[in-house]
Design a protein around this motif. Structure first.
Motif, short mmCIF file in Angstrom:
data_model
loop_
_atom_site.label_atom_id
_atom_site.label_comp_id
_atom_site.label_asym_id
_atom_site.label_seq_id
_atom_site.Cartn_x
_atom_site.Cartn_y
_atom_site.Cartn_z
N ARG A 111 0.84 -1.20 0.00
CA ARG A 111 0.00 0.00 0.00
C ARG A 111 0.87 1.25 0.00
NH1 ARG A 111 -3.28 -2.52 4.35
NH2 ARG A 111 -5.02 -3.46 3.27
N ALA A 112 0.47 2.22 -0.78
CA ALA A 112 1.18 3.50 -0.79
C ALA A 112 0.77 4.36 0.40
CB ALA A 112 0.91 4.25 -2.09
N GLU A 113 -0.47 4.16 0.88
CA GLU A 113 -0.96 4.91 2.03
C GLU A 113 -1.85 3.99 2.86
OE1 GLU A 113 -4.52 7.45 0.15
OE2 GLU A 113 -2.53 7.93 -0.63
N PRO A 114 -2.00 4.26 4.14
CA PRO A 114 -2.80 3.38 5.00
C PRO A 114 -4.29 3.44 4.65
CG PRO A 114 -2.07 5.30 6.22
CD PRO A 114 -1.40 5.35 4.88
N LEU A 115 -5.02 2.43 5.08
CA LEU A 115 -6.47 2.42 4.87
C LEU A 115 -7.09 3.62 5.57
CD1 LEU A 115 -7.30 -1.35 5.44
CD2 LEU A 115 -7.28 -0.12 3.28
N GLY A 116 -8.13 4.15 4.99
CA GLY A 116 -8.74 5.36 5.52
C GLY A 116 -9.43 5.19 6.86
N SER A 117 -10.15 4.11 7.07
CA SER A 117 -10.94 3.97 8.30
C SER A 117 -10.43 2.83 9.18
CB SER A 117 -12.40 3.73 7.95
OG SER A 117 -12.52 2.52 7.24
#
Length: 134
Positions: A111-117
Motif C-alpha cells: 500500500r502507498a498509504e494506510p487504509l482510511g478507516s
C-alpha cells in the motif's frame, strides 16, 4: 530481464551498496574467510540438517555458504579496501536479486498509504464498557 526490471535491479544495487557501506565502514567489519568457512561447516552439522528436514521436508542447502567462502578466498589477495569494496558489491548484488526477484511475499500488494478507516474509531462507551477485550 526487461528494461523495467533491469532498472529496478540497478536501483536496488545502488541502495544496497549505500546501506552496506554504512554498516561496514572499514575492512575489518566484513566477515573473514574463516567465519564464512565456519558457517559452511555449521550448515552441514547433523542438528541443522535434521532441523531443515523437519521444517522444510528436505536437507539444508549449504552450497550458497560454500560459494560465499569461495568468493572470500578469491578476493583474499586484494588490498583490504579493495576486498571490502568487492565484498560490498557482491553482497549488494545478492540483496538486489532477492529484492527484485519473486518471493513468498510477492502475493501481497504494497500500500502507498494506510487504509482510511482502519482501525475503526472507538467511542467513549466502547472503552468504558470493556469492549476492547472482545
Amino acid at each position: 530481464m526487461s528494461d523495467e526490471s533491469t532498472q529496478a535491479y540497478n536501483i536496488a544495487v545502488q541502495e544496497e551498496t549505500s546501506r552496506l557501506r554504512t554498516l561496514h565502514p572499514t575492512p575489518e567489519d566484513i566477515p573473514s574467510c574463516m567465519t564464512l568457512f565456519d558457517e559452511f561447516l555449521s550448515c552441514n552439522m547433523v542438528g541443522k540438517q535434521f532441523r531443515a528436514l523437519y521444517r522444510f521436508g528436505e536437507m539444508a542447502h549449504c552450497t550458497p555458504k560454500f560459494n560465499e567462502f569461495k568468493f572470500c578466498m578469491s578476493v583474499k589477495g586484494l588490498h583490504p579496501e579493495q576486498r571490502r569494496d568487492e565484498w560490498i558489491r557482491h553482497r549488494a548484488e545478492w540483496w538486489a536479486r532477492r529484492r527484485v526477484g519473486t518471493s513468498s511475499e510477492s502475493v501481497w500488494d504494497v500500500r502507498a498509504e494506510p487504509l482510511g478507516s482502519y482501525p475503526p474509531p472507538l467511542s467513549h462507551d466502547d472503552v468504558t464498557l470493556g469492549k476492547l477485550i472482545d
